[in-house]
Scaffold this motif. Structure first.
Motif, PDB file in Angstrom:
ATOM      1  N   ASN A   5      -5.694  10.981  16.835  1.00  0.00           N
ATOM      2  CA  ASN A   5      -4.809  11.877  16.085  1.00  0.00           C
ATOM      3  C   ASN A   5      -5.404  12.359  14.762  1.00  0.00           C
ATOM      4  O   ASN A   5      -5.086  13.464  14.317  1.00  0.00           O
ATOM      5  CB  ASN A   5      -3.472  11.180  15.811  1.00  0.00           C
ATOM      6  N   ASN A  60       9.757  18.459  20.247  1.00  0.00           N
ATOM      7  CA  ASN A  60       8.523  18.448  21.032  1.00  0.00           C
ATOM      8  C   ASN A  60       8.840  18.879  22.447  1.00  0.00           C
ATOM      9  O   ASN A  60       9.956  18.720  22.924  1.00  0.00           O
ATOM     10  CB  ASN A  60       7.816  17.096  20.954  1.00  0.00           C
ATOM     11  N   ILE A  85       7.414  17.785  25.184  1.00  0.00           N
ATOM     12  CA  ILE A  85       6.927  16.817  26.175  1.00  0.00           C
ATOM     13  C   ILE A  85       7.986  15.792  26.542  1.00  0.00           C
ATOM     14  O   ILE A  85       8.158  15.458  27.707  1.00  0.00           O
ATOM     15  CB  ILE A  85       5.695  16.062  25.617  1.00  0.00           C
ATOM     16  N   ARG A 127      -0.558  13.611  23.010  1.00  0.00           N
ATOM     17  CA  ARG A 127      -0.044  14.924  23.430  1.00  0.00           C
ATOM     18  C   ARG A 127       1.364  15.165  22.891  1.00  0.00           C
ATOM     19  O   ARG A 127       1.749  16.307  22.647  1.00  0.00           O
ATOM     20  CB  ARG A 127      -0.133  15.110  24.956  1.00  0.00           C
ATOM     21  N   GLN A 182       0.817  16.159  19.228  1.00  0.00           N
ATOM     22  CA  GLN A 182       0.332  17.544  19.110  1.00  0.00           C
ATOM     23  C   GLN A 182       1.456  18.547  19.336  1.00  0.00           C
ATOM     24  O   GLN A 182       1.511  19.587  18.682  1.00  0.00           O
ATOM     25  CB  GLN A 182      -0.809  17.786  20.096  1.00  0.00           C
ATOM     26  N   SER A 183       2.340  18.221  20.260  1.00  0.00           N
ATOM     27  CA  SER A 183       3.462  19.120  20.513  1.00  0.00           C
ATOM     28  C   SER A 183       4.398  19.160  19.297  1.00  0.00           C
ATOM     29  O   SER A 183       4.931  20.217  18.934  1.00  0.00           O
ATOM     30  CB  SER A 183       4.202  18.665  21.771  1.00  0.00           C
ATOM     31  N   ASP A 234       2.731  21.334  16.743  1.00  0.00           N
ATOM     32  CA  ASP A 234       2.866  22.755  17.106  1.00  0.00           C
ATOM     33  C   ASP A 234       4.199  23.317  16.599  1.00  0.00           C
ATOM     34  O   ASP A 234       4.273  24.463  16.167  1.00  0.00           O
ATOM     35  CB  ASP A 234       2.837  22.929  18.641  1.00  0.00           C
TER      36      ASP A 234
END
Lengths: 254, 254
Positions: A27, A133, A135, A154, A157-158, A161
């Motif tokens: 990360n 997120n 996900i 992941r 990261q979402s 974003d």
């Protein structure tokens, strides 16, 4: 050019698994690059264990020192996931069900599956706003200048974003790399220091690389002033040519 | 069983390139695992920039707090390599040529190549003792409880190979992992917390994994008491079987 200085950021990586060597952190690099891209340079990273007093004291220290603090890890359902309640304690606010997070998770799980462990993921510091997120159902949250995110890369990261476009950035960091094979750092160091002296507002870094097809040095100019970054890259290129080498623009291939 | 508590350690990763996202750190995990293996648990990692005041203040803060401090990065020949002089400043001692390092490097380089930049790599805090490495000529050094190593991973690892046998370790950390496919953290969290409560001296961690061939959870028991670690792993295995799953010993394959 006068402008407000860029906002600053720190990252807390929370988890025994990184400090024990079990888990390779994935990360730090992502957060660093993304923050640089919005002009919010990452000034410090701390990796700390799942220990309440340490988390609470560290959150309070860094949130006073930097404009924004990002955390990764420790917001899952198990007993070792204690980031959320520690952030509440750091802010001195109750840790309580977040109505929106609770409602979403109750809808998401089958009857009987939204158990006490999962309810912890819908329990947050009072006043927190959710970080979405794409996900998984459990959101992160923001309280004050602290942004609490998942540790799974992941999902993290979402969350990033979704979060970053909402934050006030600064002037993005520009970067230009030039690399060369067959030249040692110690040979070019003096000439490179002279270029750094000509561009005091830039960070000029020197990074040796070792590849099966040859070794060399990558030289990187970074800063908010795009024109200065280009001039520094041109000066580095000319300097390398004076050593009789063929500079290559960009980072060396992996 | 009574014994002296294990010595503690912190790691400082020094370098703008990690904070900018240019470079993926590859040292934290290696240092963490190696220190765990000699019973010197890594308690904190900080990634800090090539800024003198920050390096000096951080070195002084962590060397007072932990038994040993390891640093990586910033001991090369270029202008951005400032770890060595900052460590001297932190200890309040002169930064001066180290006779043995100077002699070795003078022998190593061809006439005229041991230039001012390379001489910086033989300049160290007064009283430093050398850390050997099998890869390159420039050594690291130890002063007080601070061990200053290179940032290039294979050189850092070679320095660690030489250094760690010289340091007084403690009781090595034992670790046992059990993983399972098709079971969610939120389902087993309550039962896992009960096992953690039975083994308060162990760290029991829960780490979800996501693989192309299936997802699941890895459960890891860690501690100095090998018998307790085995008992906890057996309790975790039995718990997973009660959920009707087939536990697999060890970490999931990558």
């Amino acid at each position: 050019m006068t402008s407000a200085p860029n906002p600053t950021a720190a990252l807390l990586v929370i988890g025994n698994e990184v400090l024990s060597g079990r888990t390779q952190d994935a990360n730090i690099r992502v957060v660093a690059a993304r923050l640089g891209g919005i002009g919010m340079p990452l000034r410090e990273v701390r990796v700390i264990p799942d220990v309440p007093d340490v988390i609470i004291a560290t959150v309070n220290e860094v949130r006073a020192r930097y404009d924004h603090v990002f955390t990764t890890g420790g917001i899952g359902p198990t007993h070792d996931d204690i980031t959320s309640e520690c952030v509440a304690a750091a802010f001195g606010v109750p840790w309580e069900p977040h109505p929106e997070a609770w409602a979403r998770m109750e809808r998401h799980y089958k009857p009987g599956e939204f158990n006490a462990a999962r309810q912890r993921m819908a329990t947050m510091p009072r006043g927190a706003s959710l970080i979405e997120n794409a996900i998984s159902v459990a959101p992160g949250f923001t309280i004050g200048n602290v942004h609490v995110m998942a540790g799974v890369p992941r999902i993290m990261q979402s969350m990033l974003d979704w979060l970053l476009p909402q934050l006030p950035g600064g002037v993005p960091v520009q970067s230009r790399a030039v690399h060369v094979f067959g030249l040692a750092e110690g040979t070019l160091a003096e000439a490179l220091a002279a270029i750094q002296a000509r561009f005091p507002d830039l960070d000029i870094g020197s990074y040796p690389f070792y590849r099966i097809d040859g070794s060399g040095v990558s030289l990187v100019a970074k800063g908010s002033d795009a024109a200065a970054v280009e001039q520094a890259a041109a000066a580095i290129t000319a300097m390398l040519e004076r050593f009789g080498k063929t500079p290559v623009q960009g980072e060396p291939p992996i």
